[in-house]
Design a protein around this motif. Structure first.
Motif, PDB file in Angstrom:
ATOM      1  N   SER A   1      49.324  57.943  77.005  1.00  0.00           N
ATOM      2  CA  SER A   1      49.342  56.490  77.166  1.00  0.00           C
ATOM      3  C   SER A   1      48.130  55.847  76.479  1.00  0.00           C
ATOM      4  O   SER A   1      47.017  56.372  76.517  1.00  0.00           O
ATOM      5  CB  SER A   1      49.327  56.133  78.653  1.00  0.00           C
TER       6      SER A   1
ATOM      7  N   ALA B   1      47.595  52.387  77.134  1.00  0.00           N
ATOM      8  CA  ALA B   1      47.843  51.071  77.729  1.00  0.00           C
ATOM      9  C   ALA B   1      46.603  50.188  77.711  1.00  0.00           C
ATOM     10  O   ALA B   1      46.702  48.978  77.530  1.00  0.00           O
ATOM     11  CB  ALA B   1      48.347  51.231  79.154  1.00  0.00           C
TER      12      ALA B   1
ATOM     13  N   TYR C   1      56.436  55.035  72.814  1.00  0.00           N
ATOM     14  CA  TYR C   1      56.881  55.993  73.828  1.00  0.00           C
ATOM     15  C   TYR C   1      55.849  57.107  74.022  1.00  0.00           C
ATOM     16  O   TYR C   1      55.186  57.525  73.065  1.00  0.00           O
ATOM     17  CB  TYR C   1      58.210  56.651  73.410  1.00  0.00           C
ATOM     18  N   VAL C   2      55.756  57.573  75.261  1.00  0.00           N
ATOM     19  CA  VAL C   2      55.088  58.848  75.552  1.00  0.00           C
ATOM     20  C   VAL C   2      56.184  59.719  76.147  1.00  0.00           C
ATOM     21  O   VAL C   2      56.665  59.450  77.250  1.00  0.00           O
ATOM     22  CB  VAL C   2      53.916  58.674  76.541  1.00  0.00           C
TER      23      VAL C   2
ATOM     24  N   GLN D   1      59.178  58.122  78.099  1.00  0.00           N
ATOM     25  CA  GLN D   1      58.730  56.941  78.837  1.00  0.00           C
ATOM     26  C   GLN D   1      58.321  55.829  77.885  1.00  0.00           C
ATOM     27  O   GLN D   1      57.365  55.962  77.116  1.00  0.00           O
ATOM     28  CB  GLN D   1      57.527  57.294  79.725  1.00  0.00           C
ATOM     29  N   ARG D   2      59.054  54.729  77.936  1.00  0.00           N
ATOM     30  CA  ARG D   2      58.680  53.600  77.090  1.00  0.00           C
ATOM     31  C   ARG D   2      57.398  52.966  77.619  1.00  0.00           C
ATOM     32  O   ARG D   2      57.216  52.803  78.826  1.00  0.00           O
ATOM     33  CB  ARG D   2      59.801  52.556  77.083  1.00  0.00           C
ATOM     34  N   GLN D   3      56.509  52.612  76.705  1.00  0.00           N
ATOM     35  CA  GLN D   3      55.221  52.019  77.073  1.00  0.00           C
ATOM     36  C   GLN D   3      55.318  50.500  76.923  1.00  0.00           C
ATOM     37  O   GLN D   3      55.493  49.990  75.812  1.00  0.00           O
ATOM     38  CB  GLN D   3      54.110  52.556  76.165  1.00  0.00           C
ATOM     39  N   ASP D   4      55.204  49.803  78.059  1.00  0.00           N
ATOM     40  CA  ASP D   4      55.354  48.348  77.986  1.00  0.00           C
ATOM     41  C   ASP D   4      54.076  47.638  77.573  1.00  0.00           C
ATOM     42  O   ASP D   4      54.095  46.463  77.213  1.00  0.00           O
ATOM     43  CB  ASP D   4      55.836  47.802  79.335  1.00  0.00           C
ATOM     44  N   THR D   5      52.959  48.357  77.670  1.00  0.00           N
ATOM     45  CA  THR D   5      51.681  47.778  77.258  1.00  0.00           C
ATOM     46  C   THR D   5      50.946  48.780  76.383  1.00  0.00           C
ATOM     47  O   THR D   5      50.857  49.955  76.712  1.00  0.00           O
ATOM     48  CB  THR D   5      50.811  47.436  78.488  1.00  0.00           C
ATOM     49  N   VAL D   6      50.434  48.301  75.255  1.00  0.00           N
ATOM     50  CA  VAL D   6      49.678  49.159  74.340  1.00  0.00           C
ATOM     51  C   VAL D   6      48.383  48.439  73.962  1.00  0.00           C
ATOM     52  O   VAL D   6      48.418  47.289  73.505  1.00  0.00           O
ATOM     53  CB  VAL D   6      50.499  49.479  73.072  1.00  0.00           C
TER      54      VAL D   6
ATOM     55  N   PRO E   1      57.778  44.928  75.758  1.00  0.00           N
ATOM     56  CA  PRO E   1      57.845  46.295  75.224  1.00  0.00           C
ATOM     57  C   PRO E   1      58.172  46.367  73.736  1.00  0.00           C
ATOM     58  O   PRO E   1      58.031  47.403  73.137  1.00  0.00           O
ATOM     59  CB  PRO E   1      58.974  46.924  76.048  1.00  0.00           C
TER      60      PRO E   1
END
Lengths: 335, 176
Positions: free
Chosen positions: A162, A164, A212-213, A216-221, A227
């Motif tokens: 992640s 995030a 993605y990790v 799991q989609r990452q909604d915050t980067v 997303p």
């Protein structure tokens, strides 16, 4: 006497009466209050190895000369042509007059997957120009990039872990640009160009990206909310960029043709050539192909003699009040 | 002035406390003045510089000790930039102060000549101001400024040239 010795004197005079308050003991009292744990020397954590799985073989080739694969604004995208090295458009973050912006560099890289390589280079590759940086955290690797080419195409960018949080010392604006730099580097490969009714070329951004990790989609980067993330379009890009000369490049004496991209008021572009110090040796103006949108410009510096020069290309301060201008600078060695 | 003595040939690492004392004696005043040029606020400048000293003490074993003064100066410039950014954010969300409230350290900054120069410096973009102050107050080379600010020497030249021109214009207007 140096022309700017008066500035030196002014600065010293301006603060000569400043008598700093605060004693050594006050600073020591603050260091003593620190948590002892914070003062211990820890070995750095083992960084995750970023393995760029370059496989020499099926390489991606970008045609730089005939324009057939270049976007109207002159930025290149990928065409698969095995057996050759790839020239990829890589985006980095730099300074604009009103905050961070994206600068475009061409990197020649060995790759069998342009998407992977471009995004990885934007994250952890070294920029050619010291004014261009990546704020992507070193502890997070981009493991792969895949185009989901279905009814609603997206680019999936897979991370080793992640990302995030916004890295320490990075502003929200810088973080946003960094995410855009990654996305744009992958996106431009899939950008398309069409002609409008008047026959003008219209560039369409490539598909948006998701991070993605695993599955799991990452909604915050980097603290930027998704997303779906875009490359920011032309609005995110530096309004003045030099693309034909690489910083530190050696060129032959004589005439030098400089090309770049600009989105400036009335297409105005100003260039200055400096030799040593900050004295301007030569200067000129040109106009970009179109006003106010990122479009190509070109000018020639005549009769360059051997030496090391600084080329500064910038837009104009239309307010006339000395407001900051957008610029790109390149060191050039002439032989 | 830009280096500190090593205690003995056998001792490759100077004790952090001793180093802090040396750095304070040799650089504190100069760094506060540097921060005043960048911030136009002596109290804030003192806070920024003290924070930089505390950070250097905390990280003493991890930094290149031979370049500690340069590290401190870089830290002060970066922290000043952050402080300005924070001050800008706070100012945007703060109600207008009543009347013409003078800053707490106004008497200390009352000198007219100083005020004019600081005001003129304050009109410049942050990067131009940083480059000018590092070039003409710290006497850093273009190369050292480029290294400290993480920008190219070309950008340093450009900021210095444009900054000097803008500063002269601003000074002319301030004194008109």
């Amino acid at each position: 006497m140096n022309d700017n010795d008066d500035l030196r004197q002014l600065f010293h005079d301006a603060i000569s009466e400043v008598r700093p308050r605060g004693t050594y003991d006050e600073i020591r009292s603050r260091t003593d209050k620190l948590d002892p744990i914070a003062r211990r020397w820890f070995l750095p954590a083992i960084a995750a190895a970023v393995v760029l799985g370059f496989v020499i073989g099926g390489a991606v080739w970008l045609n730089r000369d005939d324009g057939s694969t270049a976007t109207p604004s002159g930025q290149h995208r990928g065409v698969v042509k095995p057996g050759l090295k790839s020239d990829l458009a890589i985006f980095y973050v730099g300074e604009g007059a009103h905050g961070p912006v994206l600068f475009y560099e061409t990197h020649s890289l060995e790759s069998d997957d342009a998407d992977d390589t471009a995004a990885q280079e934007a994250a952890s590759g070294a920029a050619n120009d010291p004014d261009h940086v990546s704020y992507w955290p070193k502890s997070v690797a981009i493991t792969s990039v895949k185009l989901q080419n279905d009814a609603d195409p997206t680019i999936r960018i897979y991370l080793s872990r992640s990302a995030a949080g916004r890295p320490a010392g990075v502003t929200p604006a810088e973080a946003e640009r960094q995410v855009q730099a990654i996305v744009r580097s992958a996106q431009v490969i899939h950008a398309t160009t069409t002609k409008d009714d008047q026959g003008s070329f219209v560039q369409h951004d490539g598909p948006p990206a998701e991070f993605y990790v695993g599955d799991q989609r990452q909604d915050t980067v980097l603290g930027v909310t998704g997303p779906r993330f875009t490359g920011g379009g032309d609005a995110a890009q530096a309004p003045v960029q030099v693309t034909s000369v690489v910083n530190g490049e050696t060129v032959q004496a004589g005439d030098l043709v400089v090309k770049g991209l600009a989105a400036t008021f009335e297409g105005n572009v100003v260039w200055e050539l400096m030799l040593g110090g900050d004295a301007i040796l030569d200067s000129g103006t040109t106009t970009a192909a179109e006003c106010c949108v990122l479009s190509p410009y070109e000018f020639t510096i005549n009769n360059l003699r051997p030496g090391t020069y600084t080329l500064v290309v910038h837009d104009t301060d239309e307010s006339g009040t000395g407001k900051p201008v957008n610029q790109d600078t390149k060191e050039i060695v002439v032989e | 002035v830009n280096s500190i003595a090593v205690a003995s040939p056998e001792e490759s690492v100077i004790d952090a406390d001793a180093a802090l004392a040396d750095l304070y004696a040799g650089h504190y005043t100069r760094l506060v003045r540097l921060a005043v040029l960048l911030l136009r606020d002596q109290a804030l400048a003192e806070d920024v510089v003290q924070d930089a000293f505390v950070a250097v003490h905390q990280r003493w074993r991890r930094i290149d000790q031979g370049t500690a003064p340069a590290y401190l100066a870089k830290s002060v410039v970066n922290r000043s930039r952050s402080a300005l950014r924070h001050r800008g954010v706070v100012a945007r969300h703060r109600p207008e102060p009543p009347g013409d409230a003078a800053p707490a350290d106004a008497p200390a900054l009352a000198n007219a000549q100083r005020g004019v120069v600081l005001e003129a410096l304050g009109t410049l973009p942050t990067r131009q101001r940083e480059v000018l102050v590092m070039r003409y107050y710290l006497d850093y080379s273009e190369r050292a400024i480029a290294h400290a600010l993480g920008i190219s020497q070309g950008a340093v030249k450009s900021h210095a040239s444009r900054g000097a021109a803008s500063l002269r214009q601003a000074l002319a207007e301030e004194t008109r």
